[in-house]
Design a protein around this motif. Structure first.
Motif, PDB file in Angstrom:
ATOM      1  N   VAL A 195       0.867  -1.189   0.000  1.00 28.66           N
ATOM      2  CA  VAL A 195       0.000   0.000   0.000  1.00 28.66           C
ATOM      3  C   VAL A 195       0.896   1.229   0.000  1.00 28.66           C
ATOM      4  O   VAL A 195       1.895   1.282   0.719  1.00 28.66           O
ATOM      5  N   PHE A 233     -10.518  -1.684   1.328  1.00 24.60           N
ATOM      6  CA  PHE A 233      -9.713  -0.524   1.724  1.00 24.60           C
ATOM      7  C   PHE A 233     -10.485   0.782   1.543  1.00 24.60           C
ATOM      8  O   PHE A 233     -10.737   1.492   2.517  1.00 24.60           O
ATOM      9  N   LEU A 309      -5.502   3.753   7.683  1.00 23.48           N
ATOM     10  CA  LEU A 309      -4.922   2.934   6.625  1.00 23.48           C
ATOM     11  C   LEU A 309      -3.960   1.909   7.221  1.00 23.48           C
ATOM     12  O   LEU A 309      -3.945   0.740   6.804  1.00 23.48           O
ATOM     13  N   GLN A 316      -6.047  -6.715   7.359  1.00 22.55           N
ATOM     14  CA  GLN A 316      -6.090  -7.534   6.144  1.00 22.55           C
ATOM     15  C   GLN A 316      -4.944  -8.546   6.107  1.00 22.55           C
ATOM     16  O   GLN A 316      -5.103  -9.649   5.600  1.00 22.55           O
TER      17      GLN A 316
END
Length: 576
Positions: A195, A233, A309, A316
Motif C-alpha cells: 500500500v 480498503f 490505513l 487484512q
C-alpha cells in the motif's frame, strides 16, 4: 450539520496520550497550529527518534536529490528487522508513505512525524506490517521556503512546488528527469510496497470537506486487485473517517462551473505517483486536503487517515499479501493490455455532496461578475459520481521486445523497475514486427521540460531487423509486464516515446540535391512504369503537386530504395 461547525464543537481524540517529556514537533509547539517543520527540524526530529528507539526504527539515507541532499527513509519495524527482503519473506505487509512531493502542501510531513513518534512511544507498532516514511521527497522545494500559494490557508511559511530544476516531481515518475525520481524508484522497487500513500493538498472549488481522496482508478488495476481495494480498503476508509467528522469524497474534478455538475474520477496516468504505483500492482491513495481549511484540520485529518490505513493493512494481513500475489500472477500471464482510457459516462453513482452555494457578485477588482462560494449557505445535495473508465485502446503483448543498447536511459529505468533484460550474445538478424510512427501530434508549449507527443498512430510491418551483441531482449512473462508494456508501446499515454526518449528517429538524416536527382528520378520512372502510375495518381489526389517540381522529386525519392528506412522507424522490435 455543517461539517466545520461540527468540527469546531468537538475536540477530536486523535493523538495518543503523551507525557511531558514527549518529543514535540514544530507544529505542536505552535499555539496556533500553523507551523510546518523546516528541513533541518525534520531531519533532527527523525534522527532523535532513531536514537531513542533503535530497536524498532531506523533512518535510512537513500539516493541523492537534485539539491544534492539524500532522501531519508524512516522505517518502523516491530520485529527490529530492517531488510525489505527478509521482512517480506516473513509475511510483513509494507506501507510506504510519501511526503512533500509538493512542499507547499506539507501536512504529511508534520503528521508523519507525529505518527512515527506516537507509534514508537506507545509501543503500538503492528506485528505484521512495516511502515516506511519518505520524510520529504522534494528537498529542493522544501528548502525554497516562502509564501507561494495564494489560494492556501496556512501554514505561515512553507516550501515551493517545483524542485531545484523547477520540475513538478508528480509528473516525473516515468520520464525521470530528476535525481529525486530515480532515488524514489530505488526505494519503491526495493521495498515493493503493498500500500502506498502520497500526501497532498488540493486546489479548486470550495466545499465543506476537509479532505478529498484519489484512489487508484480501479479499472486500471487487475480485476482481482481493483475489486479488493474498493471493498476492503477504500470503502473502509470512507466509513472510518466519517466517524471522526472527516467525511471523504473523491477528488472533486467536475465538467461544469461548480461541483453540482457531477464529479469525474481523476485518471492518474503513470506520470503521477499513484499511477506509477499501479504499474507495480500496489494499492495507492493520494489524499488531498482542502487548501482553504485551517492547517490544523488538514494536519489532523491526514494523521487520522494514516492511522486508519495502517489499521486496515494490519487487519487484512495475509489476505492483502495473497491478493497482490494473485494480481502479479495475473499480470504475468495477461495477454491484452490497455494503453489508453476514456470515462464511461453510462455508469455513475448518486452520492451526497456537502457544498456551499455558488453565487456571483461584482468584482471589486474588475467590476465584472465573479464567482464565489457562500460559506454562510452550506447545503447537502445528491450529485452524480462518474468513477468508471473503459479502455479506449488495447494492445496484444508480444512474446518479447528487443531494445538497442544505445537507449541506455530506457534500459536503466526498465532495470530499475525490475524488468528482466537478457543481453543478446552475438550479432543477429531478427524477423520481427516493427512500428513506423505515422502521426505524432506534439505539444506546442513545453510541459515539464518536454514537448510531449500524444495520440500516436502507427503503421505495423514485419521485417528483418539487425541487432547486435549487447542489445537486450525482454520477455513478457514477467510480473513487471505493465511497466514494460506501458512504457515501450508508443501509443501508451505515458510511453517513453511520448516523453521524447526516441526523438532521433523523427528527423531525416539524408536528402537529395534536385539538380543531381533529376536524372536519377527520370531513370527510375522509365525503369518502373508502376512508379509513374503511382506518381500520377498522387498528383490527381493532390493537384497542387502538379506544378511543384521539387514536390514531385520528393515523392519519387520517398518511394525509391534511396530513401532511408530508419526514418520514423521505432527502434524497439516486437517478437511475435
Amino acid at each position: 450539520m455543517h461539517l466545520l461547525i461540527k468540527y469546531a464543537r468537538k475536540v477530536l481524540p486523535i493523538f495518543f496520550f503523551l507525557n511531558a517529556t514527549a518529543q514535540l514537533t514544530p507544529y505542536e509547539k505552535d499555539p496556533q497550529k500553523n507551523t510546518t517543520a523546516t528541513y533541518q527540524e525534520m531531519i533532527d526530529y527523525y534522527q532523535t527518534l532513531a536514537k531513542k528507539y533503535p530497536k524498532q526504527s531506523k533512518l535510512f539515507t537513500c539516493g541523492k536529490t537534485d539539491v544534492g541532499k539524500p532522501l531519508q527513509l524512516f522505517v518502523l519495524s516491530k520485529s527490529g528487522e530492517f531488510s525489505p527482503e527478509k521482512l517480506k519473506k516473513s509475511g510483513n505487509a509494507i506501507f510506504l508513505i510519501n511526503n512533500g512531493i509538493h512542499p507547499g502542501e506539507p501536512e504529511g510531513i508534520d503528521a508523519s512525524m507525529m505518527l512515527a513518534r506516537d507509534l514508537l512511544a506507545k509501543n503500538a507498532l503492528p506485528d505484521n506490517e512495516v511502515i516506511a516514511i519518505i520524510t520529504a521527497y522534494n528537498l529542493g522545494g522544501m528548502l525554497n521556503r516562502g509564501e507561494s500559494r495564494v489560494n492556501q490557508n496556512g501554514p505561515v511559511t512553507y516550501g515551493f512546488r517545483g524542485n531545484r530544476r523547477n520540475l513538478d516531481l508528480n509528473r516525473d515518475f516515468i520520464k525521470t528527469d530528476s535525481k529525486n525520481s530515480y532515488s524514489f524508484q530505488e526505494i519503491f522497487n526495493s521495498w515493493d510496497p503493498d500500500v502506498f500513500l502520497d500526501n497532498h493538498t488540493s486546489d479548486g472549488a470550495d466545499y465543506q470537506y476537509i479532505m478529498t481522496l484519489i484512489d487508484t482508478q480501479r479499472d486500471k488495476l487487475t480485476p482481482i486487485l481493483g475489486k479488493y481495494m474498493k471493498e476492503k480498503f477504500t470503502d473502509e476508509l470512507y466509513k472510518r473517517m466519517a466517524t471522526k467528522d472527516y467525511k471523504l469524497i473523491p477528488y472533486i474534478d467536475f465538467p461544469g462551473e461548480t461541483p453540482e455538475s457531477g464529479i469525474e474520477a481523476y485518471l492518474e496516468t503513470p506520470r503521477y505517483s499513484t499511477g506509477f504505483a499501479a504499474l507495480h500492482n500496489t494499492i495507492a491513495y493520494m489524499p488531498e486536503t482542502h487548501m482553504w481549511k485551517p492547517f490544523q484540520q488538514r494536519v489532523e485529518s491526514t494523521y487520522q487517515l494514516m492511522v486508519y490505513l495502517k489499521d486496515i493493512i494490519h487487519e487484512q494481513g495475509n489476505t492483502l499479501l495473497a491478493t497482490r500475489r494473485k494480481a502479479k500472477d495475473y499480470v504475468k500471464n495477461q495477454t491484452t493490455f490497455p494503453l489508453r482510457w476514456k470515462l464511461d459516462t453510462t455508469k455513475y453513482a448518486n452520492i451526497p455532496f456537502y457544498g456551499y452555494e455558488a453565487e456571483h457578485k461584482p468584482s471589486e477588482v474588475s467590476g465584472l461578475t465573479r464567482l464565489y462560494y457562500n460559506r454562510d449557505r452550506p447545503f447537502t445535495r445528491t450529485i452524480k459520481l462518474y468513477d468508471r473508465y473503459q479502455a479506449s485502446l488495447t494492445i496484444n503483448k508480444p512474446k518479447a521486445y528487443i531494445i538497442p543498447q544505445c537507449y541506455d536511459k530506457a534500459i536503466s529505468l526498465l532495470q530499475l523497475n525490475h524488468v528482466k533484460l537478457m543481453p543478446i550474445k552475438q550479432d543477429t538478424i531478427v524477423h520481427a514486427e516493427v512500428y513506423y510512427i505515422k502521426d505524432f501530434p506534439t505539444n506546442t508549449q513545453p510541459y515539464e521540460g518536454h514537448y510531449l507527443h500524444h495520440d500516436i498512430t502507427l503503421e505495423k510491418k514485419m521485417m528483418d531487423v539487425p541487432f547486435y551483441k549487447g542489445d537486450y531482449m525482454a520477455f513478457t512473462n514477467q510480473e513487471s509486464n505493465r511497466y514494460l508494456i506501458e512504457t515501450l508501446e508508443p501509443e501508451g499515454v505515458d510511453s517513453y516515446f511520448c516523453w521524447n526518449f526516441f526523438d532521433g528517429i523523427l528527423s531525416r538524416k539524408e536528402y537529395f540535391s534536385p539538380y543531381i536527382f533529376e536524372d536519377k528520378a527520370a531513370e527510375l520512372l522509365k525503369k518502373n512504369p508502376q512508379l509513374r502510375t503511382d506518381l500520377d495518381n498522387a498528383i490527381d489526389k493532390n493537384p497542387s503537386l502538379k506544378n511543384d517540381a521539387h514536390g514531385q522529386l520528393e515523392w519519387i525519392y520517398q518511394h525509391s530504395n534511396f530513401f532511408e528506412k530508419t526514418y520514423k522507424l521505432y527502434p524497439i522490435a516486437r517478437i511475435l
